[in-house]
Enzyme design. Structure first.
Site, PDB file in Angstrom:
ATOM      1  N   ASP A  76       0.804  -1.228   0.000  1.00 57.02           N
ATOM      2  CA  ASP A  76       0.000   0.000   0.000  1.00 57.02           C
ATOM      3  C   ASP A  76       0.832   1.271   0.000  1.00 57.02           C
ATOM      4  O   ASP A  76       0.386   2.306  -0.469  1.00 57.02           O
ATOM      5  CB  ASP A  76      -0.936   0.013   1.215  1.00 57.02           C
ATOM      6  CG  ASP A  76      -0.194   0.279   2.508  1.00 57.02           C
ATOM      7  OD1 ASP A  76       0.595  -0.589   2.928  1.00 57.02           O
ATOM      8  OD2 ASP A  76      -0.384   1.369   3.090  1.00 57.02           O
ATOM      9  N   ASP A  79       6.234   0.471   2.724  1.00 53.18           N
ATOM     10  CA  ASP A  79       6.692  -0.731   3.405  1.00 53.18           C
ATOM     11  C   ASP A  79       6.327  -1.965   2.582  1.00 53.18           C
ATOM     12  O   ASP A  79       5.940  -1.849   1.419  1.00 53.18           O
ATOM     13  CB  ASP A  79       6.107  -0.807   4.826  1.00 53.18           C
ATOM     14  CG  ASP A  79       4.587  -0.711   4.812  1.00 53.18           C
ATOM     15  OD1 ASP A  79       3.973  -0.921   3.748  1.00 53.18           O
ATOM     16  OD2 ASP A  79       4.001  -0.428   5.886  1.00 53.18           O
ATOM     17  N   TYR A 228      -3.950   0.313  10.153  1.00 53.30           N
ATOM     18  CA  TYR A 228      -5.206   0.553   9.439  1.00 53.30           C
ATOM     19  C   TYR A 228      -6.384   0.116  10.295  1.00 53.30           C
ATOM     20  O   TYR A 228      -7.237  -0.660   9.869  1.00 53.30           O
ATOM     21  CB  TYR A 228      -5.200  -0.157   8.075  1.00 53.30           C
ATOM     22  CG  TYR A 228      -4.276   0.524   7.098  1.00 53.30           C
ATOM     23  CD1 TYR A 228      -4.639   1.705   6.473  1.00 53.30           C
ATOM     24  CD2 TYR A 228      -3.013   0.009   6.830  1.00 53.30           C
ATOM     25  CE1 TYR A 228      -3.776   2.359   5.604  1.00 53.30           C
ATOM     26  CE2 TYR A 228      -2.142   0.648   5.959  1.00 53.30           C
ATOM     27  CZ  TYR A 228      -2.537   1.821   5.347  1.00 53.30           C
ATOM     28  OH  TYR A 228      -1.681   2.458   4.492  1.00 53.30           O
ATOM     29  N   GLU A 467       5.964   9.855   2.227  1.00 57.66           N
ATOM     30  CA  GLU A 467       5.569   8.490   1.864  1.00 57.66           C
ATOM     31  C   GLU A 467       4.395   8.507   0.890  1.00 57.66           C
ATOM     32  O   GLU A 467       3.388   9.174   1.126  1.00 57.66           O
ATOM     33  CB  GLU A 467       5.191   7.683   3.106  1.00 57.66           C
ATOM     34  CG  GLU A 467       4.926   6.211   2.801  1.00 57.66           C
ATOM     35  CD  GLU A 467       4.768   5.362   4.054  1.00 57.66           C
ATOM     36  OE1 GLU A 467       4.945   4.127   3.968  1.00 57.66           O
ATOM     37  OE2 GLU A 467       4.476   5.927   5.131  1.00 57.66           O
TER      38      GLU A 467
END
Length: 486
Positions: A76, A79, A228, A467
């Protein structure tokens, strides 16, 4: 006498129009790059037509710990974990982008469809066992303790699932929405595959609704949180999934479900929220098309879509967002541009529906026309592409100046095509802390973006700003397709 709110709205829109005139963007180039980014996020065995060449195969034993095939899908962000909740939302938004604006994607349409199918192939694997939905692959705590290329990762690739006993309605319903929306896109290209997606979407939605509960509270909770967590409750995903299933199947039962459950969800409706966690504004805008053209007066959806507009437009007396001095829509959180792209997408889709229905939105500070919403959304896209106080594009590889120290393991480490030796967990740390540019260009990635003062720090040690995420890019795909033609 003109109210201060109206004056502020007019002033901001004049600035927006002047900014657009002063700087023109190549939206077609940005569209190509925004879709290409998803190839940099692929997990699994890469295909021969892979365009981001510094990546290679990864995660080829994912799911084997539970004797299932979970090879594929997307990472996503920066990472190497596959979080299925944001992955499914990303897929839904890619599909919605193509449904609304695919006719202006031209040569990029096949790439957009390929990006969708890369995910749906994986989501079919994740839902292949009845009443079991896999929701994550990888130990996030171990992964975040390392700085490794996905091709090297040797942290545990644990696969996590929700079940009848330990449910996860939010992630299951979002996967149902992703499969249903994608089935509509793929209907004319791959009809048999589309039918499979639609049938699986119905199965997964039934599981989500029958066995209700948040995955926060299940056995997977310590592994999905705080990364999440579902902060807004799972009820919005159930309505969202049902709305997409109606659009995909035309079954009235799904509309009945939405109408009968909207007042029973037992939670506050978040008028100005839309993203991987909260679907509220998206549900209202999605349903508006059906309600307008079937002349159905369903409360509260159209009124909520109007309230969403009134809460976002400059000069609102009840704002759901803030505006930076440079004019960026924002909420005080990490990764601000995910909010910008998602809300701007809704503005354009709702403007499209309003125009067809010959409607305007009546706000306290005056009538808001579809063209006003489009101008506002365009100002946000232009800001992302470089019309901002920092004079930088926030899309990697677009424009003369863009982020070079992206918080992304694969981009910041030497490519396995160049450095073939295995890089262990902590051996990647020097690549993380170094001040130099990333050696690999993650083309099309849109980073977290600036703070509330329009300041951006190009530093991979600042993930909130540097990011990228797939769910920031997905709605932007639709916006760029629209503005490349209009």
């Amino acid at each position: 006498m003109v109210s201060p709110a109206v004056s502020l709205m007019v002033a901001m829109l004049v600035v927006i129009a002047a900014s657009a005139a002063a700087m023109k963007h190549d939206y077609k180039d940005a569209l190509m790059k925004s879709i290409k980014f998803f190839e940099g996020q692929r997990s699994g065995r890469l295909p021969p037509n892979q365009r981001i060449k510094w990546r290679d195969d990864s995660g080829l034993r994912d799911g084997f710990d539970n004797h299932v095939d979970l090879v594929g899908g997307y990472y996503d962000a920066g990472d190497n974990i596959k979080f299925h909740f944001p992955m499914a939302f990303t897929t839904t938004m890619l599909a919605w982008s193509v449904l609304e604006f695919g006719d202006t994607m031209y040569s990029e349409l096949p790439h957009a469809i390929e990006a969708i199918k890369w995910s749906t192939d994986y989501l079919l694997k994740a839902t292949n066992t009845p009443n079991v939905v896999y929701v994550q692959v990888g130990d996030p705590w171990a992964d975040h303790n390392c700085w490794e290329r996905p091709e090297d990762m040797d942290t545990p690739r644990t696969s996590f699932a929700v079940t009848k006993k330990y449910p996860g309605s939010e992630v299951s319903a979002e996967i149902a929405a992703a499969l249903a929306s994608s089935s509509i896109v793929l209907r004319r290209f791959l009809p048999r595959y589309s039918k499979l997606l639609r049938a699986r979407a119905e199965e997964v939605f039934k599981f989500a609704d029958t066995y209700r509960g948040s995955y926060n509270n299940s056995k997977v909770g310590p592994w999905v949180c705080p990364f999440y967590c579902d902060y807004s409750g799972y009820q919005d995903e159930l309505l969202w999934g049902a709305a997409w299933l109606h659009k995909a199947t035309k079954k009235e039962s799904y509309l009945d479900y939405v109408q009968s459950n909207v007042y029973k969800i037992g939670r506050h409706w978040n008028i100005g929220e839309f993203g991987w966690d909260s679907k509220d504004a998206g549900i209202s805008v999605l349903l508006s098309e059906y309600l307008f053209f079937n002349k159905v007066d369903w409360k509260p959806f159209v009124s909520q879509a109007d309230e969403f507009v009134c809460s976002v437009i400059p000069g609102s007396s009840s704002p759901s967002v803030i505006y930076t001095p440079g004019g960026l829509i924002q909420k005080p959180q990490m990764n601000s541009l995910q909010i910008t792209s998602s809300l701007s997408f809704l503005l354009v889709v709702y403007a499209k529906n309003l125009k067809k229905a010959n409607r305007v939105v009546q706000c306290e500070h005056g009538a808001v026309t579809p063209s006003t919403l489009v101008k506002l959304a365009k100002s946000q896209v232009d800001y992302i592409l470089g019309k901002n106080p920092m004079k930088t594009s926030y899309m990697v590889g677009y424009g003369r100046r863009f982020p070079r120290r992206v918080h992304h393991r694969g981009s910041s480490s030497p490519s396995i095509k160049v450095h073939k030796n295995f890089i262990k967990c902590k051996d990647g740390t020097p690549y993380y802390i170094r001040k130099g540019y990333n050696p690999n260009l993650l083309t099309g990635a849109v980073v977290g973006g600036p703070d509330e003062h329009d300041w951006f720090d190009d530093d991979r040690n600042n993930p909130g700003q540097s990011e990228p995420t797939t769910y920031t890019n997905a709605p932007l795909v639709g916006l760029l397709a629209y503005f490349s033609e209009h």
